[in-house]
Design a protein around this motif. Structure first.
Motif, PDB file in Angstrom:
ATOM      1  N   PRO A 187      -7.345   5.372  -4.191  1.00 39.79           N
ATOM      2  CA  PRO A 187      -8.191   4.592  -3.274  1.00 39.79           C
ATOM      3  C   PRO A 187      -8.026   5.039  -1.824  1.00 39.79           C
ATOM      4  O   PRO A 187      -6.987   5.565  -1.429  1.00 39.79           O
ATOM      5  CB  PRO A 187      -7.673   3.150  -3.458  1.00 39.79           C
ATOM      6  CG  PRO A 187      -6.963   3.158  -4.761  1.00 39.79           C
ATOM      7  CD  PRO A 187      -6.401   4.527  -4.940  1.00 39.79           C
ATOM      8  N   GLU A 188      -9.053   4.804  -1.030  1.00 37.66           N
ATOM      9  CA  GLU A 188      -9.071   5.262   0.360  1.00 37.66           C
ATOM     10  C   GLU A 188      -7.893   4.721   1.158  1.00 37.66           C
ATOM     11  O   GLU A 188      -7.295   5.428   1.973  1.00 37.66           O
ATOM     12  CB  GLU A 188     -10.391   4.843   1.020  1.00 37.66           C
ATOM     13  CG  GLU A 188     -10.572   5.382   2.426  1.00 37.66           C
ATOM     14  CD  GLU A 188     -11.914   5.001   3.026  1.00 37.66           C
ATOM     15  OE1 GLU A 188     -12.091   5.197   4.240  1.00 37.66           O
ATOM     16  OE2 GLU A 188     -12.783   4.496   2.281  1.00 37.66           O
ATOM     17  N   GLU A 189      -7.523   3.442   0.917  1.00 40.62           N
ATOM     18  CA  GLU A 189      -6.460   2.831   1.709  1.00 40.62           C
ATOM     19  C   GLU A 189      -5.074   3.403   1.381  1.00 40.62           C
ATOM     20  O   GLU A 189      -4.106   3.212   2.126  1.00 40.62           O
ATOM     21  CB  GLU A 189      -6.438   1.307   1.514  1.00 40.62           C
ATOM     22  CG  GLU A 189      -6.083   0.823   0.129  1.00 40.62           C
ATOM     23  CD  GLU A 189      -7.300   0.624  -0.782  1.00 40.62           C
ATOM     24  OE1 GLU A 189      -7.192  -0.152  -1.746  1.00 40.62           O
ATOM     25  OE2 GLU A 189      -8.340   1.264  -0.514  1.00 40.62           O
ATOM     26  N   VAL A 190      -4.956   4.122   0.257  1.00 41.15           N
ATOM     27  CA  VAL A 190      -3.681   4.696  -0.165  1.00 41.15           C
ATOM     28  C   VAL A 190      -3.657   6.211   0.031  1.00 41.15           C
ATOM     29  O   VAL A 190      -2.595   6.827   0.117  1.00 41.15           O
ATOM     30  CB  VAL A 190      -3.416   4.348  -1.656  1.00 41.15           C
ATOM     31  CG1 VAL A 190      -2.129   4.967  -2.163  1.00 41.15           C
ATOM     32  CG2 VAL A 190      -3.377   2.832  -1.843  1.00 41.15           C
ATOM     33  N   TYR A 191      -4.816   6.829   0.162  1.00 41.61           N
ATOM     34  CA  TYR A 191      -4.978   8.288   0.142  1.00 41.61           C
ATOM     35  C   TYR A 191      -4.085   8.988   1.165  1.00 41.61           C
ATOM     36  O   TYR A 191      -3.318   9.897   0.832  1.00 41.61           O
ATOM     37  CB  TYR A 191      -6.444   8.642   0.394  1.00 41.61           C
ATOM     38  CG  TYR A 191      -6.804  10.094   0.158  1.00 41.61           C
ATOM     39  CD1 TYR A 191      -7.422  10.491  -1.025  1.00 41.61           C
ATOM     40  CD2 TYR A 191      -6.532  11.070   1.105  1.00 41.61           C
ATOM     41  CE1 TYR A 191      -7.764  11.818  -1.250  1.00 41.61           C
ATOM     42  CE2 TYR A 191      -6.869  12.399   0.892  1.00 41.61           C
ATOM     43  CZ  TYR A 191      -7.487  12.763  -0.284  1.00 41.61           C
ATOM     44  OH  TYR A 191      -7.806  14.080  -0.504  1.00 41.61           O
TER      45      TYR A 191
ATOM     46  N   GLU B 281       0.836  -1.205   0.000  1.00 40.15           N
ATOM     47  CA  GLU B 281       0.000   0.000   0.000  1.00 40.15           C
ATOM     48  C   GLU B 281       0.875   1.262   0.000  1.00 40.15           C
ATOM     49  O   GLU B 281       0.584   2.232  -0.697  1.00 40.15           O
ATOM     50  CB  GLU B 281      -0.952   0.001   1.194  1.00 40.15           C
ATOM     51  CG  GLU B 281      -2.091  -0.999   1.035  1.00 40.15           C
ATOM     52  CD  GLU B 281      -3.133  -0.890   2.134  1.00 40.15           C
ATOM     53  OE1 GLU B 281      -3.011  -0.005   3.007  1.00 40.15           O
ATOM     54  OE2 GLU B 281      -4.078  -1.701   2.123  1.00 40.15           O
TER      55      GLU B 281
ATOM     56  N   GLY C 119      -7.508  -0.825  -8.280  1.00 44.05           N
ATOM     57  CA  GLY C 119      -7.191  -1.189  -6.902  1.00 44.05           C
ATOM     58  C   GLY C 119      -5.707  -1.214  -6.591  1.00 44.05           C
ATOM     59  O   GLY C 119      -4.855  -1.034  -7.474  1.00 44.05           O
ATOM     60  N   SER C 120      -5.381  -1.461  -5.324  1.00 52.41           N
ATOM     61  CA  SER C 120      -4.008  -1.326  -4.834  1.00 52.41           C
ATOM     62  C   SER C 120      -3.060  -2.387  -5.392  1.00 52.41           C
ATOM     63  O   SER C 120      -1.861  -2.145  -5.506  1.00 52.41           O
ATOM     64  CB  SER C 120      -3.982  -1.353  -3.307  1.00 52.41           C
ATOM     65  OG  SER C 120      -4.504  -2.566  -2.808  1.00 52.41           O
TER      66      SER C 120
ATOM     67  N   ASN D 158      -5.302   3.238 -11.143  1.00 49.07           N
ATOM     68  CA  ASN D 158      -5.754   3.348  -9.756  1.00 49.07           C
ATOM     69  C   ASN D 158      -7.145   2.768  -9.553  1.00 49.07           C
ATOM     70  O   ASN D 158      -7.457   2.226  -8.482  1.00 49.07           O
ATOM     71  CB  ASN D 158      -5.738   4.808  -9.300  1.00 49.07           C
ATOM     72  CG  ASN D 158      -4.336   5.386  -9.210  1.00 49.07           C
ATOM     73  OD1 ASN D 158      -3.348   4.663  -9.328  1.00 49.07           O
ATOM     74  ND2 ASN D 158      -4.246   6.685  -9.013  1.00 49.07           N
TER      75      ASN D 158
END
Length: 442
Positions: free
Chosen positions: A124-128, A46, A265-266, A262
């Motif tokens: 993505p939210e998990e990378v933001y 991530e 997904g991650s 993007n």
């Protein structure tokens, strides 16, 4: 230390002039490769996705003042070929002021618009959060990168490709050492990787500026040249703006592709982040050979050596073609091993996606090798608008096909779109070169 490319054996002169440029840009890639390797191994996929996506954004931003520097560099070479020293110094003054102003405005703009940029890139939210943290630090290095690119383009345009290599070698080594210290020893995380890069960038930027001031004063403006020259500014604006636009369009297209990547997904983001570093590293030598060839053409264009340009062009395409085919074979065969440099062996999905990308695009490096020569050729003979046309063809088609094909066959459609764009742009540029009257025999 300054090479006169209007004399001597063409192939030998081109290669000797290009080699330090190749080595220098390969070292420059260690800035981001060091981040990618250490972040990917220590902080996970991530964090790697965040750094990789940020790299694409920074490449786009850097392309703006890099394009201005490259366009100005073509003019520097032309004045050098003509032997007009006073005109050269006035051109350096006007180009430097223009590029510094653009750099400062750009730096303010990206800090003010950072959240909008992240939304535009569909992060993505998990990378933001990680990408935002990284960008807040890395944006501080924009001025340093601009200084380095301006003075390195100036020195190379005048025939000195060695000094930029020296400053990059020092800063690349420093970047790796600081990465290890900040991330692995001090545990500063993704911000530590960014800070290491920024500090290394300032070493190269300030270092090459001081060198130019101390050792290349004959090319820098003195009191006699400290005046406004509308004609020279217009000449710089015409060539540099088109070159800047060409570089920006090229990297904006890549940024659009990054946004599409993007959305998958991650896992695909991490694969793309690692594969792009390998990809860029692999074709950097032909990119720098194209820039060396551009300096050769510009100096000879200024000196009126049309036949030497025609002969050099044939040799340049032959050299680039052979080298591209060799690199393609190595990347295709070694793709799994190259991906494992950045990605843990246990992350099989990321590895598989990265290998697929490298084997599709890596087989076609001859397309990008020829395209870099065409960009350099048209920039050097003051037809930068043609470089822009080729970029629009290459990247426009690439983005269009990436979106269309990915909706049909998935992520492989993004990878296939890249070499198709290169091929069509090459065909257009070569046909136009053949029919152009610019360098036709009298």
């Amino acid at each position: 230390m300054y090479t006169d490319l209007t004399k001597g054996n063409i192939g030998k002169s081109l290669l000797l002039f290009a080699l330090p440029m190749m080595a220098g840009n390969l070292l420059q890639q260690f800035y981001n490769i060091a981040d990618t390797l250490i972040v990917g191994r220590v902080l996970g996929s991530e964090a790697l996705a965040a750094v990789g996506s940020a790299y694409t954004l920074m490449t786009f931003l850097t392309s703006i003042f890099l394009g201005l520097s490259m366009g100005s560099g073509a003019l520097f070479s032309i004045y050098q070929g003509k032997g007009e020293k006073e005109g050269l110094r006035v051109t350096v003054l006007h180009a430097g002021v223009l590029i510094l102003g653009v750099t400062l405005l750009l730096n303010v703009a990206v800090y003010l618009g950072i959240d909008g940029i992240l939304v535009f890139l569909k992060v993505p939210e998990e990378v933001y959060a990680g990408m935002r943290e990284y960008l807040l630090v890395i944006f501080a290095g924009i001025l340093a990168t601009s200084l380095y690119n301006f003075f390195s383009c100036m020195l190379r345009a005048l025939g000195n490709s060695t000094v930029p290599l020296i400053f990059l070698a020092v800063s690349a080594g420093l970047n790796i050492a600081l990465d290890l210290l900040f991330v692995m020893v001090f545990s500063l995380g993704i911000a530590g990787a960014a800070l290491a890069t920024v500090l290394a960038q300032y070493v190269s930027g300030i270092g090459i500026t001081l060198y130019a001031w101390k050792c290349s004063r004959e090319f820098l403006p003195g009191k006699a040249e400290l005046h406004y020259d509308r004609g020279i500014l217009k000449e710089i604006a015409n060539l540099s703006t088109l070159t800047c636009l060409q570089q920006s369009v090229m990297n904006f297209g890549i940024l659009m592709v990054q946004g599409l990547v993007n959305s998958f997904g991650s896992v695909i983001m991490a694969a793309f982040a690692a594969a792009v570093k390998i990809d860029t590293f692999a074709y950097l030598p032909v990119q720098d050979f194209g820039n060396a060839y551009s300096t050769f053409v510009a100096q000879n264009y200024g000196a009126g050596e049309k036949e030497r340009i025609r002969k050099g062009t044939r040799q340049a395409f032959a050299i680039s073609g052979v080298f591209s085919l060799i690199i393609s074979a190595l990347v295709y065969a070694g793709a799994p091993y190259l991906m494992r440099i950045f990605i843990r062996k246990s992350e099989t999905e990321v590895l598989a996606a990265g290998v697929q990308y490298l084997r599709i695009e890596g087989a076609c490096y001859i397309g990008i090798g020829f395209l870099f020569l065409l960009y350099g050729y048209y920039r050097a003979i003051k037809q930068a608008e043609m470089s822009l046309v080729l970029t629009v063809i290459s990247l426009g088609l690439r983005v269009l096909l990436a979106y269309v094909l990915s909706a049909w066959v998935g992520v492989i459609g993004i990878w296939v779109a890249i070499p198709i764009g290169w091929a069509l742009a090459d065909l257009t540029g070569l046909v136009y070169m053949k029919k152009s009257k610019k360098l036709r025999k009298e």
